[in-house]
Scaffold this active site. Sequence first.
Site, PDB file in Angstrom:
ATOM      1  N   GLU A  36      10.345  -2.925  -0.273  1.00 28.37           N
ATOM      2  CA  GLU A  36      10.788  -4.494  -0.249  1.00 28.37           C
ATOM      3  C   GLU A  36      12.224  -4.427  -0.198  1.00 28.37           C
ATOM      4  O   GLU A  36      12.886  -5.310   0.484  1.00 28.37           O
ATOM      5  CB  GLU A  36      10.061  -5.255  -1.029  1.00 28.37           C
ATOM      6  CG  GLU A  36       8.473  -5.639  -0.555  1.00 28.37           C
ATOM      7  CD  GLU A  36       7.755  -4.314  -1.038  1.00 28.37           C
ATOM      8  OE1 GLU A  36       8.213  -3.557  -2.012  1.00 28.37           O
ATOM      9  OE2 GLU A  36       6.636  -3.940  -0.541  1.00 28.37           O
ATOM     10  N   GLN A  69       4.957  -8.125   2.913  1.00 34.06           N
ATOM     11  CA  GLN A  69       3.379  -8.162   3.152  1.00 34.06           C
ATOM     12  C   GLN A  69       2.557  -9.228   2.375  1.00 34.06           C
ATOM     13  O   GLN A  69       1.803  -9.679   2.855  1.00 34.06           O
ATOM     14  CB  GLN A  69       2.913  -6.752   3.069  1.00 34.06           C
ATOM     15  CG  GLN A  69       1.727  -6.547   3.654  1.00 34.06           C
ATOM     16  CD  GLN A  69       1.211  -5.047   3.763  1.00 34.06           C
ATOM     17  OE1 GLN A  69       0.829  -4.516   2.894  1.00 34.06           O
ATOM     18  NE2 GLN A  69       1.431  -4.338   4.892  1.00 34.06           N
ATOM     19  N   ALA A  80       3.607 -12.100  -1.005  1.00 37.84           N
ATOM     20  CA  ALA A  80       4.798 -12.698  -1.644  1.00 37.84           C
ATOM     21  C   ALA A  80       4.962 -11.871  -3.085  1.00 37.84           C
ATOM     22  O   ALA A  80       5.902 -11.793  -3.644  1.00 37.84           O
ATOM     23  CB  ALA A  80       4.607 -14.185  -1.894  1.00 37.84           C
ATOM     24  N   HIS A  84      -2.200 -10.368  -4.941  1.00 39.97           N
ATOM     25  CA  HIS A  84      -2.149 -10.869  -3.533  1.00 39.97           C
ATOM     26  C   HIS A  84      -2.389 -12.132  -3.457  1.00 39.97           C
ATOM     27  O   HIS A  84      -3.242 -12.860  -2.618  1.00 39.97           O
ATOM     28  CB  HIS A  84      -3.366 -10.062  -2.894  1.00 39.97           C
ATOM     29  CG  HIS A  84      -3.311  -8.700  -2.756  1.00 39.97           C
ATOM     30  ND1 HIS A  84      -3.573  -7.758  -3.904  1.00 39.97           N
ATOM     31  CD2 HIS A  84      -2.705  -7.771  -1.918  1.00 39.97           C
ATOM     32  CE1 HIS A  84      -3.302  -6.240  -3.617  1.00 39.97           C
ATOM     33  NE2 HIS A  84      -2.661  -6.493  -2.233  1.00 39.97           N
TER      34      HIS A  84
END
Lengths: 326, 324
Positions: B60, B82, B84, B129
């Site tokens: 990232e 992909q 946060a 996630h």
Amino acid sequence: MVATVTPLRTLDAPLADERVVALYKHMVLARALDERLVHLQKEGKLASHLSAIGEEATIFGGIAALREQDWVFHYGREAGGALFRGMPLASYLSHVFGSSGDGGKGRQMPGTFASRAARFASASAPIGTQITHAVGFAWAAKLKKDDVVALSCFGEGATSSGDFHTGLNFAGVFKAPVVFLCRNNGWAISVPAERQTAASSFWLKGIAYGVPGVAVDGNDLFAVHKAVAAAVQRAARGEGATLIEATTSRKTDPVARVKEHLEARHLWSEKDDAEHASRVRAELDVALALAQSEPLPPRESMFDDVYRSVPWHLHEEREELQKCPK
Amino acid sequence: MPEMNMVGAINDALRHEMRKDPRVLVMGEDVGKVGGVFRVTQGLFEEFGEDRVIDTPLSEGGIIGTAIGMALYGLVPVPEIQFADFIYPAFDQIVSELAKMRYRSGGEYASKIVIRSPVGGGIRGGHYHSQSPEALFIHTAGLKVVCPSNPYDAKGLLLASIRDPDPVLFFEPKRVYRAAKGDVPEGDYTVELGKAAVTRPGKHVTVIAWGAMLYEALAAADEAAKQGVECEVLDLRTLWPVDIDAIVASVKKTGRVVVVHEAPKTCGFGAELVALINEKAFVHLEAPPIRVAGFDTPFPYSLEMEYLPLAHRILPAVLDTARF
């Protein structure tokens, strides 16, 4: 940012005599400027200064190997190189004193300047963050099929940062036309190079990323120039990035070495040197006095450039500040 | 006008802008050949090729750091993070570099990128996630933060975000990626940044929400109406700079306010909204503003429906506020 593309110039050619003289003059200016700013810092007239004393050969050798269309992603010690590439001395000194003449409007500490005139990107204090910017910039040039190379400058301490790993990894994968120039002077503030890595040298870290590594004597202007010029040429051919480790040492003075070279070739004399030193002194006297006499930026300017237009909450905060007595 | 879900609307916005503006490119993990783990970028690789729909290494910090460099060169990258929850390796680049580029260079340079990232819980994603990190970026001067709740806004706000001169974090509520459906115009339109929408007009209690929680607020409002309490539900759409005028106008009307968000309560964006309401509409308040938020715990896996501020938690807050 639209890059203008000019033909290759310095590549392959060794440094022409008049260019070495020009570089030497700028190295002397950079040294004198560093000495004056270090002195002003000790006097308490300057908050901080990142000196490049002893590292001039690496800085100027790298800068001199670039073509006009190439860009520099620096981290704060490359001011001499920016002046060589066209940043006005007055702009740099206004930046150093954070005054109203600073293109950065007095928002950053001395050293972390930006100069579009010199094709220098904007530096910051976090270590290594500019490495991935250089890679993205060079990668973008490649995507646009422009002949532009980015020079990414950092110290050996930055090789411990995540951005060094990330930058070299991306540059390797995408064959970005970038040159990584690592100045290894053996120390990151107080921490020796052995505490940055257990590897025997820094250049070999490139191998793991598919990026060739090169080691040069960082006190030798010509050696650094040759290595960087070859790396620029390689990048321009579409062959990707190179990692160069330039090791500097206090055993020799890199500026004096260039002077000896010029004198041996009868391109420079003691008289030339005295005259140049005197010109530099006078130029710095005037420029430093001017920069120190400049006012600070207007306080309302604090709220500009956070966004392109000032949003409601910053309007309110500006009004709050304006109500305070100066 | 075709009906789309959020995924389709965002895909349509990206495709539209990439056709229109050759500077725009998409980059991130799995965004290319597979079209993103949520299929938001599906088909773009086939249409625009590997130079504009770029599968990157799994990093990232590298995605955002190189996107900043690309933006400095004049491209307009729209990187995807992909989830946060994985944005933190890029936090230094976003906070120290992206947000400050224009300011620190006195306007000489700007790095215009739009970071798209799915947020929020309710999909059995556990700690990593499910989170909603908007407050961290609202707190950072120089960033704009957007979170649409429906397909029409998602396309219009994304086009506005890409064309805006400042860096934007575009948070997509993944719980309603496919559940939220609606008519989406073909072709070009934008939804102006910085403007909230009154999703349901009412006179008794203002309920402020965004993203997936908007639907919980609306469900709570339906229940409250059965008990004689009419909620005015505001969908913020742009979180920062927030539409303060719309908030103040609604609070002046109702005098009562409930703020709903998934992120933990303490120092969440709700805290800032309540402070702003106190500063700007205190004399109009009839009751203390209330926050209904995620709890101050890491996001739990098995108990996520207990953690989230769903309608059954919003309703009592609305009724208490109405009867204060």
